[in-house]
Scaffold this motif. Sequence first.
Motif, PDB file in Angstrom:
ATOM      1  N   LEU A 228       0.816  -1.210   0.000  1.00 23.33           N
ATOM      2  CA  LEU A 228       0.000   0.000   0.000  1.00 23.33           C
ATOM      3  C   LEU A 228       0.850   1.262   0.000  1.00 23.33           C
ATOM      4  CD1 LEU A 228      -2.914  -0.834   2.477  1.00 23.33           C
ATOM      5  CD2 LEU A 228      -2.816  -1.116   0.001  1.00 23.33           C
ATOM      6  N   VAL A 229       1.939   1.242   0.746  1.00 25.18           N
ATOM      7  CA  VAL A 229       2.779   2.437   0.846  1.00 25.18           C
ATOM      8  C   VAL A 229       3.353   2.805  -0.514  1.00 25.18           C
ATOM      9  CG1 VAL A 229       4.831   3.426   1.912  1.00 25.18           C
ATOM     10  CG2 VAL A 229       3.309   1.974   3.264  1.00 25.18           C
ATOM     11  N   SER A 230       3.870   1.812  -1.236  1.00 23.53           N
ATOM     12  CA  SER A 230       4.418   2.094  -2.564  1.00 23.53           C
ATOM     13  C   SER A 230       3.320   2.528  -3.525  1.00 23.53           C
ATOM     14  CB  SER A 230       5.151   0.863  -3.109  1.00 23.53           C
ATOM     15  OG  SER A 230       4.282  -0.266  -3.159  1.00 23.53           O
ATOM     16  N   ALA A 231       2.117   1.968  -3.358  1.00 22.60           N
ATOM     17  CA  ALA A 231       1.002   2.363  -4.221  1.00 22.60           C
ATOM     18  C   ALA A 231       0.614   3.810  -3.963  1.00 22.60           C
ATOM     19  CB  ALA A 231      -0.189   1.434  -3.995  1.00 22.60           C
ATOM     20  N   LEU A 232       0.525   4.189  -2.686  1.00 23.96           N
ATOM     21  CA  LEU A 232       0.136   5.553  -2.341  1.00 23.96           C
ATOM     22  C   LEU A 232       1.222   6.565  -2.681  1.00 23.96           C
ATOM     23  CD1 LEU A 232      -1.614   4.843   1.073  1.00 23.96           C
ATOM     24  CD2 LEU A 232      -2.715   5.696  -1.003  1.00 23.96           C
ATOM     25  N   ALA A 233       2.470   6.108  -2.773  1.00 23.71           N
ATOM     26  CA  ALA A 233       3.566   7.010  -3.133  1.00 23.71           C
ATOM     27  C   ALA A 233       3.374   7.594  -4.527  1.00 23.71           C
ATOM     28  CB  ALA A 233       4.899   6.281  -3.032  1.00 23.71           C
ATOM     29  N   ARG A 234       2.517   6.975  -5.321  1.00 26.70           N
ATOM     30  CA  ARG A 234       2.228   7.500  -6.660  1.00 26.70           C
ATOM     31  C   ARG A 234       1.539   8.854  -6.604  1.00 26.70           C
ATOM     32  NH1 ARG A 234      -1.085   2.690  -9.307  1.00 26.70           N
ATOM     33  NH2 ARG A 234      -0.756   3.863 -11.245  1.00 26.70           N
ATOM     34  N   LEU A 235       0.957   9.185  -5.441  1.00 26.40           N
ATOM     35  CA  LEU A 235       0.250  10.457  -5.304  1.00 26.40           C
ATOM     36  C   LEU A 235       1.186  11.616  -4.978  1.00 26.40           C
ATOM     37  CD1 LEU A 235      -2.872   9.306  -3.239  1.00 26.40           C
ATOM     38  CD2 LEU A 235      -2.764   9.790  -5.692  1.00 26.40           C
ATOM     39  N   LYS A 236       2.454  11.331  -4.654  1.00 27.37           N
ATOM     40  CA  LYS A 236       3.385  12.396  -4.282  1.00 27.37           C
ATOM     41  C   LYS A 236       3.572  13.380  -5.426  1.00 27.37           C
ATOM     42  CE  LYS A 236       7.131  11.343  -2.059  1.00 27.37           C
ATOM     43  NZ  LYS A 236       8.402  10.701  -1.618  1.00 27.37           N
ATOM     44  N   GLY A 237       3.361  14.670  -5.139  1.00 23.43           N
ATOM     45  CA  GLY A 237       3.566  15.721  -6.129  1.00 23.43           C
ATOM     46  C   GLY A 237       2.583  15.712  -7.284  1.00 23.43           C
ATOM     47  N   LEU A 238       1.525  14.923  -7.163  1.00 24.85           N
ATOM     48  CA  LEU A 238       0.617  14.743  -8.292  1.00 24.85           C
ATOM     49  C   LEU A 238      -0.431  15.847  -8.410  1.00 24.85           C
ATOM     50  CD1 LEU A 238      -0.109  12.619 -10.541  1.00 24.85           C
ATOM     51  CD2 LEU A 238      -1.809  11.719  -8.927  1.00 24.85           C
ATOM     52  N   ILE A 239      -0.786  16.487  -7.297  1.00 27.18           N
ATOM     53  CA  ILE A 239      -1.936  17.387  -7.275  1.00 27.18           C
ATOM     54  C   ILE A 239      -1.461  18.830  -7.089  1.00 27.18           C
ATOM     55  CG2 ILE A 239      -4.176  17.838  -6.214  1.00 27.18           C
ATOM     56  CD1 ILE A 239      -3.923  15.037  -4.896  1.00 27.18           C
ATOM     57  N   SER A 240      -1.708  19.679  -8.064  1.00 26.46           N
ATOM     58  CA  SER A 240      -1.365  21.096  -7.937  1.00 26.46           C
ATOM     59  C   SER A 240      -2.509  21.842  -7.261  1.00 26.46           C
ATOM     60  CB  SER A 240      -1.099  21.705  -9.313  1.00 26.46           C
ATOM     61  OG  SER A 240      -2.319  21.763 -10.057  1.00 26.46           O
ATOM     62  N   GLY A 241      -2.234  23.077  -6.860  1.00 28.21           N
ATOM     63  CA  GLY A 241      -3.291  23.888  -6.266  1.00 28.21           C
ATOM     64  C   GLY A 241      -4.452  24.088  -7.221  1.00 28.21           C
ATOM     65  N   ALA A 242      -4.146  24.314  -8.495  1.00 28.56           N
ATOM     66  CA  ALA A 242      -5.203  24.494  -9.497  1.00 28.56           C
ATOM     67  C   ALA A 242      -6.025  23.220  -9.657  1.00 28.56           C
ATOM     68  CB  ALA A 242      -4.586  24.895 -10.835  1.00 28.56           C
ATOM     69  N   ASP A 243      -5.350  22.064  -9.604  1.00 26.14           N
ATOM     70  CA  ASP A 243      -6.064  20.786  -9.685  1.00 26.14           C
ATOM     71  C   ASP A 243      -7.047  20.637  -8.531  1.00 26.14           C
ATOM     72  OD1 ASP A 243      -4.675  19.936 -11.964  1.00 26.14           O
ATOM     73  OD2 ASP A 243      -3.076  19.020 -10.779  1.00 26.14           O
ATOM     74  N   MET A 244      -6.578  20.995  -7.337  1.00 23.37           N
ATOM     75  CA  MET A 244      -7.424  20.817  -6.158  1.00 23.37           C
ATOM     76  C   MET A 244      -8.614  21.757  -6.188  1.00 23.37           C
ATOM     77  SD  MET A 244      -7.266  18.631  -3.645  1.00 23.37           S
ATOM     78  CE  MET A 244      -9.027  18.338  -3.759  1.00 23.37           C
ATOM     79  N   ILE A 245      -8.396  22.988  -6.626  1.00 27.60           N
ATOM     80  CA  ILE A 245      -9.499  23.941  -6.737  1.00 27.60           C
ATOM     81  C   ILE A 245     -10.540  23.420  -7.729  1.00 27.60           C
ATOM     82  CG2 ILE A 245     -10.136  26.254  -7.556  1.00 27.60           C
ATOM     83  CD1 ILE A 245      -7.438  27.237  -6.473  1.00 27.60           C
ATOM     84  N   LYS A 246     -10.067  22.871  -8.843  1.00 33.06           N
ATOM     85  CA  LYS A 246     -10.980  22.339  -9.859  1.00 33.06           C
ATOM     86  C   LYS A 246     -11.783  21.170  -9.310  1.00 33.06           C
ATOM     87  CE  LYS A 246     -11.069  20.484 -14.576  1.00 33.06           C
ATOM     88  NZ  LYS A 246     -10.252  20.113 -15.761  1.00 33.06           N
TER      89      LYS A 246
END
Length: 507
Positions: free
Chosen positions: A248-266
Amino acid sequence: MKSFRHYTVILFVLGSLVFFSPFDGYSASDSPVRIGSKKFTESVILGEMIAHVIEDSGAQTVHRRELGGTRVLWGALLKGEIDIYPEYTGTISREIFAGKGVESEEEIRTALAEEGIQMIGPLGFNNTYVIGMMPEVAERLGIQKISEFRKYPDLKFGFGNEFMDRGDGWPSLKARYALPQRDVRGIDHDLGYRGLESGDIDAMDLYATDAEIQYYGLKTIEDDLNHFPEYNAFILYREDLSIRNPQLVSALARLKGLISGADMIKMNARAKLDKIPESRVASDFLSDRLSLKTVREEETAVERFWRHTTEHLFLVSVSLFAAIFVSIPLGIIAAKQQKFGQVVLGFVGIIQTIPSLALLVFMIPLLGIGSPPAIAALFFYSLLPIVRNTFTGLHDIPLHILESSEALGLSAGARLRIVELPMASRTVLAGIKTSAVINVGTATLGALIGAGGYGQPILTGIRLDDVGLILQGALPAAGLALLVQGGFEIIERILVPRGLRLKKAAS
């Protein structure tokens, strides 16, 4: 008529069946990964994103959505009631480890490790606090910086309830900027935007990635003294999770740096403004960025209604049955032992004065989150009407009836069973009915600590500003209260001696 004791035995059996019945739907062998999220849209979306990634790795998940604030989630993580949840560095340093000098990412990781917690990230965006105003108000007053609030002591502030007490919230903001405002109220964060728009408040706390900032065209006020730290998003998880499910840890590591502020606002805008389910918002984003194809069946309206109904009935039934078993004996003791009875009545009366939300929170350190603390709080709230009505019903039995039963040579126990409880049964049932109706309404607050029930759509509806969702919880709760009222009218016809019912009709 069967004696009152026979019916309490029946209630005990039914209550035991409800209490000991499996409710969570998971066996120990399933070992789902328990994900938590806070009571705001972004946290729910991140929780859903975590669930999608974990399920793609082959593990089962259960997402406990909207579990109140930081302290509830952090406490649940430490106790092992959840395994993982999204959090922010500013919250960790200023709230969880407030006053301990934990500031840098390295210091945060070290402090977390001492608690048996690890973190994954950063996820790529900084959701710091900002102070917002309607642009026309800020322009009229010439306010560009937070320090300029000092010129206007009569400004009305409305801050999220958690912000009012956080280490990085209003108390420290007030001290940092020497702000003179006195009209400062705690409100639900999602309702604050309406307050700004209507002019009921002049400024509120915002999250930098809130979609409402653009939707309402709000003016963000410069934090010129750099009070608010960075709130970089991370994933917190228990160390034993990596032992149970190392992939699970290696799977979740795929999310590192993936989401920008603009992405989250959208994504926030899609969920909150376009009313797209958070699960689908998270799935669409992961499909686009990671080519992750996750299929999660969404509940139908009927399935969702049935789940909320069973959860609500569970909370009400268990707490009410437990209260009946405790309250009737206490009421009998209060009627028979006058001095001790006043102590009992005073105690249950004091409990009734404690605000329901506060009582729920008091139960969390003892019982954790979910159904147990909600049931305990509802149990305590059910005591007073039943105890007082049992006391009153026995105390108001005419003296000549008591003397006649004693003259017949009946023992104290026989008098209680054959004469006194049947005579008081109508009053006792009225107390039980009152407790049941109160429980139906109060149980909606259980959603704040993960107990589910009709409070869940109400809570989500407030968060999403969706009146339809609010009604999905409010109307069934009102309907259930009416059914309970009617049900006890039928029970009264069965349990109350016919003579007493005829007397009532004649009057």
